[in-house]
Design a protein around this motif. Sequence first.
Motif, mmCIF file in Angstrom:
data_model
loop_
_atom_site.group_PDB
_atom_site.id
_atom_site.type_symbol
_atom_site.label_atom_id
_atom_site.label_comp_id
_atom_site.label_asym_id
_atom_site.label_seq_id
_atom_site.Cartn_x
_atom_site.Cartn_y
_atom_site.Cartn_z
ATOM 1 N N GLY A 1 0.886 -1.114 -0.014
ATOM 2 C CA GLY A 1 0.207 -0.052 -0.019
ATOM 3 C C GLY A 1 0.837 1.354 -0.092
ATOM 4 O O GLY A 1 0.333 2.273 -0.409
ATOM 5 N N CYS A 2 2.018 1.154 0.097
ATOM 6 C CA CYS A 2 2.900 2.369 0.182
ATOM 7 C C CYS A 2 3.349 2.956 -1.207
ATOM 8 O O CYS A 2 3.844 2.267 -2.005
ATOM 9 C CB CYS A 2 4.396 2.116 0.794
ATOM 10 S SG CYS A 2 5.404 3.621 1.222
ATOM 11 N N GLU A 3 2.944 4.283 -1.240
ATOM 12 C CA GLU A 3 3.187 4.842 -2.672
ATOM 13 C C GLU A 3 4.650 4.945 -3.139
ATOM 14 O O GLU A 3 4.787 5.139 -4.174
ATOM 15 C CB GLU A 3 2.560 6.319 -2.607
ATOM 16 C CG GLU A 3 0.984 6.185 -2.624
ATOM 17 C CD GLU A 3 0.500 7.681 -2.512
ATOM 18 O OE1 GLU A 3 0.248 8.361 -3.623
ATOM 19 O OE2 GLU A 3 0.182 8.196 -1.409
ATOM 20 N N ILE A 4 5.421 5.114 -2.005
ATOM 21 C CA ILE A 4 6.862 5.187 -2.162
ATOM 22 C C ILE A 4 7.549 3.931 -2.320
ATOM 23 O O ILE A 4 8.638 3.772 -2.117
ATOM 24 C CB ILE A 4 7.405 6.368 -1.632
ATOM 25 C CG1 ILE A 4 7.492 6.339 -0.218
ATOM 26 C CG2 ILE A 4 6.518 7.809 -1.985
ATOM 27 C CD1 ILE A 4 7.834 7.403 0.598
ATOM 28 N N HIS A 5 6.959 2.821 -1.957
ATOM 29 C CA HIS A 5 7.500 1.484 -2.023
ATOM 30 C C HIS A 5 8.514 1.457 -0.785
ATOM 31 O O HIS A 5 9.528 1.208 -0.975
ATOM 32 C CB HIS A 5 8.057 1.040 -3.339
ATOM 33 C CG HIS A 5 7.097 1.065 -4.266
ATOM 34 N ND1 HIS A 5 7.202 2.031 -5.508
ATOM 35 C CD2 HIS A 5 5.843 0.815 -4.658
ATOM 36 C CE1 HIS A 5 6.567 2.142 -6.322
ATOM 37 N NE2 HIS A 5 5.350 1.195 -5.860
ATOM 38 N N ASP A 6 8.022 1.786 0.482
ATOM 39 C CA ASP A 6 8.864 1.726 1.386
ATOM 40 C C ASP A 6 9.568 0.140 1.720
ATOM 41 O O ASP A 6 9.104 -0.668 1.723
ATOM 42 C CB ASP A 6 8.196 2.239 2.651
ATOM 43 C CG ASP A 6 8.391 3.792 3.057
ATOM 44 O OD1 ASP A 6 9.541 4.016 2.733
ATOM 45 O OD2 ASP A 6 7.809 4.269 3.691
ATOM 46 N N HIS A 7 10.915 0.362 2.140
ATOM 47 C CA HIS A 7 11.562 -0.863 2.615
ATOM 48 C C HIS A 7 10.930 -1.258 3.963
ATOM 49 O O HIS A 7 10.725 -0.365 4.819
ATOM 50 C CB HIS A 7 13.137 -0.667 2.856
ATOM 51 C CG HIS A 7 13.891 -1.977 2.639
ATOM 52 N ND1 HIS A 7 13.666 -2.678 3.866
ATOM 53 C CD2 HIS A 7 14.783 -2.168 1.809
ATOM 54 C CE1 HIS A 7 14.678 -3.868 3.457
ATOM 55 N NE2 HIS A 7 15.365 -3.443 2.280
ATOM 56 N N ILE B 1 10.536 5.266 5.213
ATOM 57 C CA ILE B 1 10.732 6.541 5.378
ATOM 58 C C ILE B 1 9.444 7.275 5.659
ATOM 59 O O ILE B 1 9.502 8.491 5.991
ATOM 60 C CB ILE B 1 11.531 7.158 4.259
ATOM 61 C CG1 ILE B 1 11.036 7.017 2.899
ATOM 62 C CG2 ILE B 1 12.869 6.623 4.149
ATOM 63 C CD1 ILE B 1 11.660 7.645 1.865
ATOM 64 N N CYS B 2 8.406 6.836 5.219
ATOM 65 C CA CYS B 2 7.026 7.644 5.282
ATOM 66 C C CYS B 2 6.374 7.505 6.649
ATOM 67 O O CYS B 2 6.656 6.412 7.265
ATOM 68 C CB CYS B 2 5.900 7.524 4.197
ATOM 69 S SG CYS B 2 4.849 6.111 4.260
ATOM 70 N N ARG B 3 5.901 8.318 7.120
ATOM 71 C CA ARG B 3 5.199 8.284 8.516
ATOM 72 C C ARG B 3 4.287 7.269 8.653
ATOM 73 O O ARG B 3 4.063 6.350 9.768
ATOM 74 C CB ARG B 3 4.811 9.469 8.905
ATOM 75 C CG ARG B 3 4.000 9.524 10.433
ATOM 76 C CD ARG B 3 3.505 10.983 10.902
ATOM 77 N NE ARG B 3 4.519 11.752 11.153
ATOM 78 C CZ ARG B 3 4.695 12.363 12.108
ATOM 79 N NH1 ARG B 3 3.559 12.526 13.014
ATOM 80 N NH2 ARG B 3 5.668 13.253 12.246
ATOM 81 N N ALA B 4 3.175 7.015 7.527
ATOM 82 C CA ALA B 4 2.084 6.154 7.639
ATOM 83 C C ALA B 4 2.828 4.690 7.976
ATOM 84 O O ALA B 4 2.486 3.723 8.619
ATOM 85 C CB ALA B 4 1.422 6.072 6.418
ATOM 86 N N CYS B 5 4.022 4.327 7.240
ATOM 87 C CA CYS B 5 4.786 3.011 7.208
ATOM 88 C C CYS B 5 5.441 2.967 8.486
ATOM 89 O O CYS B 5 5.360 1.694 9.190
ATOM 90 C CB CYS B 5 5.510 2.706 6.011
ATOM 91 S SG CYS B 5 4.769 2.681 4.392
ATOM 92 N N ARG B 6 5.950 3.892 9.122
ATOM 93 C CA ARG B 6 6.834 3.855 10.402
ATOM 94 C C ARG B 6 5.574 3.432 11.583
ATOM 95 O O ARG B 6 5.834 2.546 12.464
ATOM 96 C CB ARG B 6 7.199 5.017 10.774
ATOM 97 C CG ARG B 6 8.580 5.155 9.851
ATOM 98 C CD ARG B 6 9.721 6.372 10.313
ATOM 99 N NE ARG B 6 8.932 7.345 10.791
ATOM 100 C CZ ARG B 6 8.931 8.522 10.073
ATOM 101 N NH1 ARG B 6 9.404 8.795 8.829
ATOM 102 N NH2 ARG B 6 8.556 9.794 10.575
#
Length: 492
Positions: free
Chosen positions: A100-106, A111-116
């Motif tokens: 679901g991450c738009e910037i394909h977080d590792h 790096i995006c707050r939602a993923c953290r």
Amino acid sequence: MATTARPATLGEWRRNVGSGAPVLRSVKDEMRANLLCKLETGAPLFDGVHGYEETVLPQVVNAILARHNFILLGLRGQAKSRILRGLVEFLDLEMPYIAGCEIHDHPLSPICRACRELVAEQGDQTPLAWLPRDERYVEKLATPDVTIADIIGDVDPIKAARGGRNLSDELTIHYGLLPRANRGIFAINELPDLAGKIQVGLFNIMQEGDVQIKGYPIRLPLDVLLVFTANPEDYTARGKIVTPLKDRIGSEIRTHYPATVEEGMAITAQEAWTQRESSRQLVVPDYLREVVEQVAFLAREDKRVDRRSGVSQRLPIACVEAVVSSAEQRAARNREGRTAARIADVYAAAPAITGKLELEYEGELKGADAIARELIRSAVGRVFSRHLGQASLQPVIQWFEMGGELKLPEGATAAEELSALRRIQGLLEHVEALGASDHDAPLAAAAGEFILEGLWAQKRISRSEERGYFAERPKPPEPREPTGRPPRRPYN
Ligand SMILES: [Zn+2]
């Protein structure tokens, strides 16, 4: 790679002890490792790129091994985009990211707050998704109207207000193309056309991992390989590229046009659409392909053609396609099952040539059509010399000098053309030098016509606009100034 066995959560991935176990490595390290692997096994690099094996490609390989962002400097139609698109071959087949991450977080370092927040909340249950490597390449053509919002992103005040968040909070960002290329390759074509402000933005992201959008500082420590293309003159022109960005581009690699006609022909043959679904058999003789390629080579040297923009490889590619079409059209009208392209088809393909020549003033005066015809004629002369330079064609020339004239209408069938050519004694015995045989009417007719065209190109016989060939006649004396004209007024 077994796609069914892909771990679906962070925990599963962690437990996976195989080769796909979690590692935190940058996209540049990933490409480096895969490239080294290919080099060791001798796997082909950059499939379909010809003529760069000893020049451009080793430099690209060095840039990747050095983890450089790099730029390809070259004129149009030098396979720059093809090389950049070929870089995906050095990525893993699939890459895990937080679903679901738009910037394909590792998953190990979002790096995006939602993923953290998601990882903190769900831990090993965090869902993963897998991105195929083709989707990790993002390309943008730079134009002066490209904005920071397009490339880096924009803040959305409404979204911010609704979430009760501060504007500088990253949750309010509409991501631009660069963040969407996170953990992948971002290619910008024609970099000098990018506004200085955006170049500065790019530099900041590369250097510090942060950038200002509408004055708000945004932290975006992206992991991206940045690659660019540019015309060499634009790139080196003072003030086109902001210095700190130029400094951060690790390698500048020059591309070039094919070095030999043969190399050009190989590229054109690969790219041109000539194998067409049709009940008809269409043959393009090699000497005609050579003429088309030679046109591009001559145009690149012609001083009436703008050298700064160059003459793209797309010229011979489009030209060969148009040659095939012209032959196809004639075959269909004549209801012939098998046909060979002729030199008349190359002239008929001029519309595929003219639009690809950027003319200098002198060329503009003459007109693109006239230049294209001259280039074809010169190309025929060169190719004719290569194949028939030693042939004794005196009897053919004599036939014309004895008053013979021959018209070869563009629409004639192979049989009609061949019976006309048979009237010229000694002509058809030379078609073998062009790979044709007297028994194969379409090829023999095409070769016979090419020999006449070659003699005309070398000014040994004459030809009318209507494709009528006749003996070279002594030129009439230059017309004198008309006497009734008022004398020209002197300037001083
Ligand atoms: Zn994310």
